[in-house]
Design a protein around this motif. Structure first.
Motif, short mmCIF file in Angstrom:
data_model
loop_
_atom_site.label_atom_id
_atom_site.label_comp_id
_atom_site.label_asym_id
_atom_site.label_seq_id
_atom_site.Cartn_x
_atom_site.Cartn_y
_atom_site.Cartn_z
N GLY A 226 0.81 -1.21 0.00
CA GLY A 226 0.00 0.00 0.00
C GLY A 226 0.85 1.26 0.00
N ALA A 227 1.99 1.23 0.70
CA ALA A 227 2.88 2.39 0.73
C ALA A 227 3.39 2.73 -0.67
N ALA A 228 3.68 1.72 -1.47
CA ALA A 228 4.15 1.97 -2.84
C ALA A 228 3.07 2.64 -3.68
N ILE A 229 1.81 2.27 -3.45
CA ILE A 229 0.73 2.84 -4.24
C ILE A 229 0.43 4.27 -3.79
N VAL A 230 0.35 4.51 -2.46
CA VAL A 230 0.00 5.85 -1.99
C VAL A 230 1.14 6.84 -2.16
N TYR A 231 2.33 6.36 -2.52
CA TYR A 231 3.45 7.28 -2.79
C TYR A 231 3.07 8.26 -3.89
N PHE A 232 2.18 7.82 -4.76
CA PHE A 232 1.62 8.67 -5.81
C PHE A 232 1.03 9.96 -5.21
N SER A 233 0.62 9.90 -3.92
CA SER A 233 -0.02 11.03 -3.27
C SER A 233 0.95 12.17 -2.96
N PHE A 479 17.37 3.32 -0.88
CA PHE A 479 16.96 1.99 -0.43
C PHE A 479 15.43 1.86 -0.45
N LEU A 480 14.73 2.85 0.08
CA LEU A 480 13.26 2.79 0.13
C LEU A 480 12.65 2.85 -1.26
N ASN A 481 13.19 3.71 -2.13
CA ASN A 481 12.62 3.83 -3.47
C ASN A 481 12.77 2.53 -4.26
N VAL A 482 13.93 1.88 -4.15
CA VAL A 482 14.11 0.59 -4.83
C VAL A 482 13.13 -0.44 -4.27
N PHE A 483 13.02 -0.49 -2.95
CA PHE A 483 12.13 -1.47 -2.33
C PHE A 483 10.67 -1.24 -2.73
N LEU A 484 10.22 0.02 -2.69
CA LEU A 484 8.84 0.31 -3.04
C LEU A 484 8.55 0.02 -4.51
N MET A 485 9.54 0.22 -5.39
CA MET A 485 9.35 -0.10 -6.81
C MET A 485 9.09 -1.58 -7.01
N THR A 486 9.79 -2.43 -6.25
CA THR A 486 9.65 -3.88 -6.46
C THR A 486 8.30 -4.40 -5.95
N THR A 487 7.58 -3.61 -5.15
CA THR A 487 6.27 -4.07 -4.68
C THR A 487 5.17 -3.87 -5.72
N LEU A 488 5.46 -3.12 -6.79
CA LEU A 488 4.45 -2.87 -7.81
C LEU A 488 4.25 -4.10 -8.69
N LYS A 489 3.12 -4.15 -9.36
CA LYS A 489 2.79 -5.31 -10.18
C LYS A 489 3.61 -5.34 -11.46
N MET A 490 3.76 -6.56 -12.00
CA MET A 490 4.55 -6.75 -13.22
C MET A 490 3.98 -5.94 -14.38
N LEU A 491 2.66 -5.79 -14.44
CA LEU A 491 2.05 -5.04 -15.53
C LEU A 491 2.54 -3.59 -15.54
#
Length: 543
Positions: A226-233, A479-491
């Motif tokens: 969820g943190a990776a998605i709300v980063y858009f905010s 570190f956080l940006n790389v980690f949050l990127m990998t939580t996103l979907k393959m699409l």
């Protein structure tokens, strides 16, 4: 592709290509209002409901805290660059003076993609909340469904198009007057947020935070996803940095505007997320117009209508700021001749990037006409995270190599190992079974950063604002940006890959040749000034 510009060239030689300067009329409170207005409407009213229902559960407020920490660290990097290089190019200019033209162009193209897509998504959410303000429960009832188009692209939203075009005309007129409009809307918006929080906390139930399934029904993994998605905010603070050419006192106003707005918005996000989850169990939260529907579910239909009206105003404010930022990005990329130069034109009397504003307004309106939010939100997040990752790398490289004049090998090796350890940590998280990898790679990151801090000398604090406790904030941000990127979907990665290929081909076929020719012409003119008398020189320039 690897050629870098100096800050002095960005501030003077490149800026002159727009034909006129932007007007310096903004103060620190304008920047704080732009930052708050640019972030609040997007995060609360677009992402909170879907993320709480599908991904994080009631722990969505923790997702906002994690994303907020990452955004705060990134905002520090942005602030240092914007104070030292106060131009309108944002990440594009910062990376161009550090890593070269192509990296700057790649980041600038991605941030533009993110702006256009997110603005289109936000414009469509305006229609949803406007419906709820008038008591209409189905937001699609105000859209025109076209049979035969692909699902997700078949509901035409003419209200969103009208809003985008109206704001485009407003931004073409004057930045200062747009700032006054944003300031008024932001003040009402903050009062309105206070109303929502007080009413929701008074009528909500604490039990809804733990029932059903506990505060984090999808576990730690759901919270981080969820943190990776709300980063858009949090992308709104990037727009503040693009106003550096229009600020009266950049060294003072920029740190207050960027960092102050991120801290304020993070606190409001957490309170608003808690308010939503207290009113309704997470599995009953509506994905569309979440707050309006939540108030209606607890028997406060009048409050739902008020929320719809207030949310519509907040969305207009965030859209205004984001559209202002995207035009300045494109204007500076046009100055570099990486896109057609007419996009860099600044109106001599209004002081606004006229052509860039009109062009991107039309692009945003076209996408807002037919594209649903779910289709673009993952692609927005990955583009944002990548740009913030690159800016954090550039902060360390500029501080330890360019300013401190150390050999680049140690710094580049550290940045490579830091990214590798973050990737290893992320892979261990994804595989689930490899639990030992997370403490291993996390400890490696801390150890490497400490060794780098004590073995590579760095210049002390300058008179201008700079990131404190170097290199820890940008290292943790990487570190956080790389980690949050990998939580996103393959699409999301597949769509991003297509976009990356397209912009790289455009650069190779057009951008690199155009910017080279522009520099050759400027060199010839510089030689002409030295070798020819004034009368002859004027004749050649006219020709």
């Amino acid at each position: 592709m690897l050629a870098t510009w100096t800050p002095d060239q960005e501030l003077n030689q490149v800026r002159l290509r727009s034909g006129a300067d932007m007007k310096r009329k903004l103060s620190w409170y304008d920047l704080v209002a732009f930052g708050i207005g640019g972030m609040l409407g997007v995060g609360v009213f677009v992402t909170t409901g879907p993320v709480a229902r599908k991904t994080s559960g009631p722990a969505v407020f923790i997702s906002y805290i994690i994303a907020g920490i990452s955004a705060l660290l990134s905002s520090m990097c942005y602030t240092e660059f914007s104070v030292q290089i106060p131009v309108a190019g944002g990440a594009f200019s910062y990376l161009r003076v550090t890593f070269g033209e192509f990296v700057g162009y790649f980041a600038g193209a991605n941030i533009l993609m993110e702006y256009v897509l997110s603005n289109a998504a936000v414009a469509r959410s305006f229609t949803e909340y406007l419906c709820s303000a008038f008591g209409v429960s189905d937001p699609n009832s105000w859209r025109v469904e076209v049979h035969g188009l692909v699902e997700g692209y078949n509901k035409l939203d003419f209200i969103a198009v009208a809003l985008v075009l109206l704001l485009t005309l407003c931004l073409c007129h004057s930045t200062k007057e747009s700032s006054i409009l944003n300031l008024i809307m932001t003040i009402f918006h903050v009062i309105f947020f206070g109303f929502i929080i007080i009413v929701a906390f008074s009528n909500g139930r604490v039990d809804n935070l733990v029932k059903p399934g506990g505060i984090a029904p999808h576990g730690v993994r759901g919270v981080l996803d969820g943190a990776a998605i709300v980063y858009f905010s949090y992308i709104g603070y990037d727009s503040v940095s693009t106003l550096a050419e229009e600020i009266q006192n950049p060294p003072v106003s920029l740190p207050v505007g960027i960092v102050g707005s991120v801290l304020t918005v993070s606190a409001v996000y957490c309170l608003m997320a808690l308010a939503l989850c207290m009113m309704v169990p997470y599995n009953q939260i509506a994905e569309k117009a979440s707050y309006s529907m939540a108030f209606q579910n607890i028997g406060l239909k009048w409050a739902g209508n008020v929320v719809g009206a207030g949310a519509s105003m907040g969305i207009v404010a965030s859209l205004l700021v984001a559209m202002l930022g995207q035009a300045r990005y494109l204007c500076v990329i046009g100055r570099a001749r990486l896109v057609p130069s007419w996009l860099s034109y600044v109106h001599p009397s209004r002081g606004t990037p006229l052509n860039a504003t009109l062009f991107l307004g039309l692009c945003t309106a076209s996408i807002a006409l037919f594209t649903d939010l779910d289709i673009v939100i993952g692609m927005i997040s990955i583009g944002t995270l990548l740009v913030f990752y690159l800016v954090a790398n550039a902060t360390i490289y500029r501080k330890y190599v360019i300013i401190s004049q150390n050999p680049p090998f140690k710094t580049l090796s550290f940045l490579f190992l830091l990214t590798s350890s973050a990737t290893g940590f992320s892979i261990s998280w994804k595989l689930k079974q490899q639990w030992w990898g997370m403490p291993l790679f996390g400890g490696l990151m801390v150890t490497m950063t400490a060794l780098f801090q004590y073995t590579v000398p760095c210049v002390g604090q300058t008179s201008e604002w700079s990131v404190p406790f170097m290199p820890w904030p940008p290292a943790v941000s990487i570190f956080l940006n790389v980690f949050l990127m990998t939580t996103l979907k393959m699409l999301s990665f597949q769509r991003f890959g297509v976009w990356a290929c397209l912009i790289t081909v455009f650069y190779l076929l057009y951008g690199v040749h155009s910017t080279f020719e522009a520099e050759e012409v400027e060199k010839e003119l510089a030689v002409s000034e030295v070798t020819n008398p004034p009368s002859t020189q004027l004749t050649k320039l006219d020709v």
